[in-house]
Design an enzyme around this catalytic site. Structure first.
Site, short mmCIF file in Angstrom:
data_model
loop_
_atom_site.label_atom_id
_atom_site.label_comp_id
_atom_site.label_asym_id
_atom_site.label_seq_id
_atom_site.Cartn_x
_atom_site.Cartn_y
_atom_site.Cartn_z
N ARG A 37 -14.73 -10.21 9.51
CA ARG A 37 -15.79 -9.71 10.40
C ARG A 37 -15.90 -10.50 11.71
O ARG A 37 -16.55 -10.05 12.65
CB ARG A 37 -17.14 -9.76 9.66
CG ARG A 37 -17.24 -8.75 8.54
CD ARG A 37 -18.39 -9.09 7.59
NE ARG A 37 -18.48 -8.11 6.51
CZ ARG A 37 -17.65 -8.07 5.46
NH1 ARG A 37 -16.65 -8.94 5.35
NH2 ARG A 37 -17.82 -7.15 4.53
N ASP A 40 -20.14 -3.63 11.32
CA ASP A 40 -20.28 -3.99 9.91
C ASP A 40 -21.60 -3.55 9.31
O ASP A 40 -21.62 -2.93 8.25
CB ASP A 40 -20.12 -5.52 9.75
CG ASP A 40 -20.01 -5.90 8.29
OD1 ASP A 40 -19.16 -5.30 7.59
OD2 ASP A 40 -20.76 -6.77 7.82
N TYR A 84 0.84 -1.20 0.00
CA TYR A 84 0.00 0.00 0.00
C TYR A 84 0.88 1.25 0.00
O TYR A 84 0.53 2.28 -0.60
CB TYR A 84 -0.94 0.00 1.21
CG TYR A 84 -1.76 -1.27 1.40
CD1 TYR A 84 -2.17 -2.03 0.30
CD2 TYR A 84 -2.12 -1.71 2.66
CE1 TYR A 84 -2.92 -3.19 0.47
CE2 TYR A 84 -2.88 -2.87 2.84
CZ TYR A 84 -3.27 -3.62 1.74
OH TYR A 84 -4.00 -4.76 1.91
N LYS A 102 -16.94 2.22 5.25
CA LYS A 102 -17.64 2.31 6.52
C LYS A 102 -17.30 1.09 7.35
O LYS A 102 -17.02 0.04 6.75
CB LYS A 102 -19.15 2.42 6.34
CG LYS A 102 -19.82 1.52 5.31
CD LYS A 102 -19.63 0.05 5.28
CE LYS A 102 -20.06 -0.77 6.46
NZ LYS A 102 -19.90 -2.24 6.26
#
Ligand SMILES: NC(=O)c1ccc[n+]([C@@H]2O[C@H](COP(=O)([O-])OP(=O)(O)OC[C@H]3O[C@@H](n4cnc5c(N)ncnc54)[C@H](OP(=O)(O)O)[C@@H]3O)[C@@H](O)[C@H]2O)c1
Length: 333
Positions: free
Chosen positions: A171, A183, A64, A103
Site C-alpha cells: 500500500r 485502499d 498464476y 477492490k
C-alpha cells in the site's frame, strides 16, 4: 465462457497467497456449498504448497499462468496488489475464467473499462470484491433509506482509516497502486454512490502525500445532483475507525462498522426528531455472502447484483478525487 462442469458447483482458484485470501476469503470459499476451491498459485511454490496443505486445496502452482491454464478452474479470486488487478483479470478472461477481483477493481476508470471489455469479449463474469455490500446491515440500510424512513437523503459522511505500520506493505508503493484513497477511501465513495443511487458531478479533495508519492490521508467532498453531498475521508495514519452516516430531510442513520463489521452483530442507529432507536443485525460473514452471490450468478446465468460497470463508475470518482488532491498540491508548489 467455460461452463461449470455441473450445475451445482463453481471450481475456484486463487491467485496469490495474499493476507486477505488466507485470513478471510479462502476460509469463506470453503464454507460455500456451491464453491469448490481446487487450486492456489503463488510466485513462490513453497508458499502455494503451504497454503494448499493448510487448507486442503488439491493443487498448488508456482505461477498464476499455470493456474489459469488448468481446465479444472472455472473462476478465480484475484487478491493481488492493485496494479496487478487489470493484467491478471485480462489474462483470466483470455483463459475463459470468471473473475472475482479485489477492490479497487483497477488503478483508474480507463483500466477498469479495459477489464470489462476483455471479460465481455470472452463472455466471462467480472465482479469487484466489495464484500461489505452483501452484509445484511447494508441491505437493511438501503431498505430504510428507500422506504423514506429519514426523508430524502442529502448528506453522507463516510470514513475509513487505520494505522499502516508495515513499512514494506504494498500500500506504500505507488508502482503497485498504493495510497489510502484506493485502499480504503474506495469504501465510503462506494457507499455514498450506493445510498444516493447516483454519480457525483464534482469532486474536491486535499491530501497528504508520502515522499514516495502515495496519499496517506485524504479528505474529499463530492457533489451529487439535487443538492446532495458526500464527505469522505481515509487515512493510513489515523486510528482504526470507519463510519457511515446518512442524513436525510427527516432524520439520520448511522452505522458503526459499515465496511467490515467482522463476525460480531452490527448496529444501526436511526434517529428521527427526538426518537432514536438502535437496530441490531445478527452477525453475518459478508465474504461468504459475496461468494454465494457470485456463484449464483454463474450457475443460474443471472446478471450480477453489482455489475463491473458499477466498479468502473466508482473508479471514475476515485480518479476525480485523486486529480483534485494532486492539483491542490501542484498548485502550492
Ligand atoms: N475486501 C477486503 O476485505 C480486503 C481487505 C484487504 C485487502 N484487500 C485487497 O486485496 C488485495 C491484496 O491485499 P493484501 O493486504 O492481502 O495484500 P498482500 O498480503 O500484500 O498480498 C498480495 C499478494 O500479491 C502477490 N503479489 C504478486 N506480485 C506482487 C508484488 N510485486 N508485490 C507484492 N505482492 C505481490 C503476493 O502473492 P504470492 O507471493 O503468493 O504470489 C502477495 O501475497 C488488494 O487489492 C487490497 O485492496 C481487500
Amino acid at each position: 465462457m467455460q461452463p461449470p462442469p455441473n450445475k451445482e458447483v463453481v471450481r475456484w482458484g486463487v491467485l496469490g497467497a495474499a493476507r486477505i485470501a488466507i485470513h478471510h476469503v479462502i476460509p469463506a470459499l470453503q464454507q460455500v456449498a456451491s464453491a469448490e476451491l481446487v487450486a492456489i498459485a503463488s510466485r513462490d511454490l513453497d508458499k502455494a504448497k503451504d497454503a494448499a496443505a493448510h487448507f486442503g486445496i488439491p493443487k498448488a502452482f508456482s505461477s498464476y499462468e499455470e493456474l489459469l491454464d488448468d481446465p479444472d478452474v472455472d473462476a478465480v479470486y484475484i487478491p493481488l496488489p492493485n496494479s496487478l488487478h487489470a493484467p491478471w483479470t485480462i489474462r483470466a478472461a483470455e483463459a475463459g475464467v470468471h473473475v472475482l477481483c479485489e477492490k479497487p477493481l483497477a488503478l483508474d476508470a480507463t483500466e477498469a473499462g479495459e477489464m470489462i471489455a476483455a471479460c465481455r469479449q470472452r463472455n466471462v463474469q467480472l465482479a469487484e470484491a466489495f464484500m461489505y455490500r452483501y452484509h445484511p446491515q447494508i441491505v437493511q440500510t438501503l431498505e430504510l433509506v428507500r422506504s423514506g424512513e429519514i426523508g430524502a437523503p442529502r448528506i453522507i459522511r463516510g470514513n475509513f482509516s487505520f494505522e499502516l505500520n508495515r513499512p514494506d506493505d504494498v500500500r506504500w508503493d505507488p508502482a503497485l497502486g498504493g495510497g489510502a484513497l484506493l485502499d480504503v477511501g474506495c469504501y465510503p465513495v462506494n457507499a455514498a454512490r450506493l445510498v444516493f443511487g447516483a454519480e457525483p458531478v464534482t469532486a474536491l479533495a486535499a491530501a497528504t502525500f508520502t515522499k514516495g508519492g502515495v496519499d496517506e490521508t485524504l479528505a474529499g467532498v463530492l457533489t451529487f445532483p439535487d443538492e446532495r453531498y458526500a464527505l469522505v475521508d481515509c487515512s493510513f495514519r489515523l486510528p482504526f475507525r470507519q463510519g457511515l452516516e446518512i442524513v436525510g430531510t427527516a432524520g439520520r442513520i448511522a452505522l458503526a462498522w459499515p465496511y467490515n463489521p467482522g463476525l460480531k452483530p452490527a448496529t444501526l442507529t436511526v434517529t428521527r426528531g427526538e426518537d432514536e432507536r438502535t437496530i441490531t443485525i445478527p452477525s453475518a460473514n459478508n465474504y461468504i455472502l459475496m461468494i454465494e452471490a457470485f456463484d449464483d450468478a454463474l450457475l443460474s446465468r443471472r446478471p450480477l447484483a453489482y455489475p463491473p460497470e458499477d466498479a468502473q463508475a466508482n473508479m471514475r470518482v476515485l480518479d476525480m478525487l485523486a486529480a483534485s488532491a494532486r492539483q491542490a498540491v501542484e498548485g502550492k508548489a
